[in-house]
Design a protein around this motif. Structure first.
Motif, short mmCIF file in Angstrom:
data_model
loop_
_atom_site.label_atom_id
_atom_site.label_comp_id
_atom_site.label_asym_id
_atom_site.label_seq_id
_atom_site.Cartn_x
_atom_site.Cartn_y
_atom_site.Cartn_z
N LYS A 189 1.00 -1.19 -0.05
CA LYS A 189 0.03 -0.22 0.05
C LYS A 189 0.81 1.02 0.02
N GLN A 190 2.08 1.22 0.72
CA GLN A 190 2.76 2.40 0.76
C GLN A 190 3.60 2.80 -0.58
N LYS A 191 3.78 1.47 -1.17
CA LYS A 191 4.40 1.61 -2.64
C LYS A 191 3.54 2.15 -3.66
N ARG A 192 2.24 1.69 -3.52
CA ARG A 192 1.16 2.34 -4.43
C ARG A 192 1.02 3.71 -4.10
N ASP A 193 0.81 4.11 -2.96
CA ASP A 193 0.66 5.41 -2.53
C ASP A 193 1.82 6.16 -3.06
N ASP A 194 3.19 6.01 -2.93
CA ASP A 194 4.28 6.78 -3.32
C ASP A 194 4.08 6.79 -4.95
N VAL A 195 3.76 5.86 -5.75
CA VAL A 195 3.40 5.99 -7.06
C VAL A 195 2.49 6.96 -7.42
N ALA A 196 1.32 6.69 -6.78
CA ALA A 196 0.27 7.68 -6.81
C ALA A 196 0.90 9.26 -6.70
N GLY A 197 1.66 9.50 -5.63
CA GLY A 197 2.19 10.79 -5.45
C GLY A 197 3.17 11.20 -6.45
N ARG A 198 3.79 10.25 -7.11
CA ARG A 198 4.67 10.61 -8.29
C ARG A 198 3.93 11.15 -9.48
N LEU A 199 2.88 10.10 -9.68
CA LEU A 199 1.98 10.31 -10.83
C LEU A 199 1.41 11.65 -10.62
N PHE A 200 0.85 12.05 -9.61
CA PHE A 200 0.33 13.47 -9.31
C PHE A 200 1.13 14.35 -10.01
N PHE A 201 2.38 14.58 -9.56
CA PHE A 201 3.41 15.49 -9.92
C PHE A 201 3.76 15.28 -11.36
N LEU A 202 3.82 14.14 -11.97
CA LEU A 202 4.02 13.99 -13.44
C LEU A 202 3.05 14.49 -14.36
N LEU A 203 1.66 14.24 -14.24
CA LEU A 203 0.53 14.52 -14.79
C LEU A 203 0.24 16.27 -14.49
N GLN A 204 0.74 16.53 -13.35
CA GLN A 204 0.58 18.22 -13.41
C GLN A 204 1.69 18.79 -13.88
N ASN A 205 2.88 18.30 -13.73
CA ASN A 205 4.09 19.32 -14.04
C ASN A 205 4.76 19.12 -15.36
N GLU A 206 4.42 17.65 -15.94
CA GLU A 206 4.55 17.37 -17.27
C GLU A 206 3.65 17.60 -18.42
N TYR A 207 2.45 17.24 -17.99
CA TYR A 207 1.19 17.16 -18.96
C TYR A 207 0.33 18.36 -18.69
N GLY A 208 0.42 19.28 -17.53
CA GLY A 208 -0.41 20.63 -17.31
C GLY A 208 -1.98 19.96 -16.76
N LEU A 209 -1.92 18.62 -16.42
CA LEU A 209 -3.45 18.58 -15.83
C LEU A 209 -3.37 19.19 -14.48
N ARG A 210 -4.60 19.57 -14.12
CA ARG A 210 -4.94 20.10 -12.66
C ARG A 210 -5.18 19.15 -11.71
N VAL A 211 -4.48 18.18 -11.42
CA VAL A 211 -4.97 17.01 -10.73
C VAL A 211 -5.38 17.33 -9.41
N LYS A 212 -6.42 16.87 -8.88
CA LYS A 212 -7.14 16.98 -7.54
C LYS A 212 -6.99 15.54 -6.60
N ASN A 213 -6.82 14.70 -7.30
CA ASN A 213 -6.63 13.46 -6.50
C ASN A 213 -6.28 12.44 -7.46
N ILE A 214 -5.48 11.44 -6.70
CA ILE A 214 -5.27 9.86 -7.51
C ILE A 214 -5.65 9.01 -6.64
N LYS A 215 -6.42 7.85 -6.83
CA LYS A 215 -6.56 7.10 -5.86
C LYS A 215 -6.38 5.59 -6.65
N THR A 216 -5.68 4.91 -5.62
CA THR A 216 -5.28 3.18 -6.16
C THR A 216 -6.49 2.40 -5.97
N VAL A 217 -7.03 1.75 -7.18
CA VAL A 217 -7.97 0.81 -7.02
C VAL A 217 -7.43 -0.50 -6.93
N LYS A 218 -6.45 -0.98 -7.69
CA LYS A 218 -5.71 -2.15 -7.81
C LYS A 218 -4.21 -1.93 -7.75
#
Length: 150
Positions: free
Chosen positions: A4-33
């Motif tokens: 769960k901690q690994k998935r949360d870390d990936v979600a956090g890094r995805l958050f910044f990638l999508l926001q900083n690299e692709y310009g999406l204004r991300v509000k939340n990223i939730k792990t499903v699987k």
């Protein structure tokens, strides 16, 4: 560190990638699987899936795009702004970002109409898939899917 901690870390890094690299204004990223996340952004909702290889990710993206292009609208659209044909590389894996279909009705096999609707949808899917397998490039790229349809 647990999964769960690994998935949360990936979600956090995805958050910044999508926001900083692709310009999406991300509000939340939730792990499903373990390989699936739901992204909520000002621009919309998406599902992001992680694949081990470029081939796996491209096969999935191509298949979904081909189904939609052929008229099967009940499959998510690929967010092609990210990477090549909607596939991008991040954290040693390949990712596909697709629309989140939030208004889809769940079928219940307890209701006769749902059974009929589900059967009709499945028949439409197979009809379109049979048309797609006649395309030579498609045959090469999605051999496993073709084998399942035959």
């Amino acid at each position: 560190m647990n999964n769960k901690q690994k998935r949360d870390d990936v979600a956090g890094r995805l958050f910044f990638l999508l926001q900083n690299e692709y310009g999406l204004r991300v509000k939340n990223i939730k792990t499903v699987k373990h390989n699936v996340w739901v992204v909520t952004a000002c621009e919309g909702y998406w599902v992001i899936k992680r694949y081990r290889t470029f081939f796996e990710a491209m096969r999935q993206a191509l298949f979904m795009q081909s189904l939609r292009k052929a008229g099967f609208v009940h499959v998510p659209a690929i967010y092609t702004t990210l990477g090549q044909n909607g596939v991008f590389f991040f954290e040693g894996a390949f990712w596909v970002m697709q629309t989140y279909i939030s208004d889809a009705e769940r079928l219940s096999f307890a209701r006769q109409q749902d059974i009929a609707d589900g059967l009709e949808l499945l028949q439409t899917y197979h009809s379109i898939a049979r048309l797609l397998i006649k395309i030579p490039l498609f045959q090469t790229f999605v051999r496993e899917i073709i084998d399942m349809i035959k």
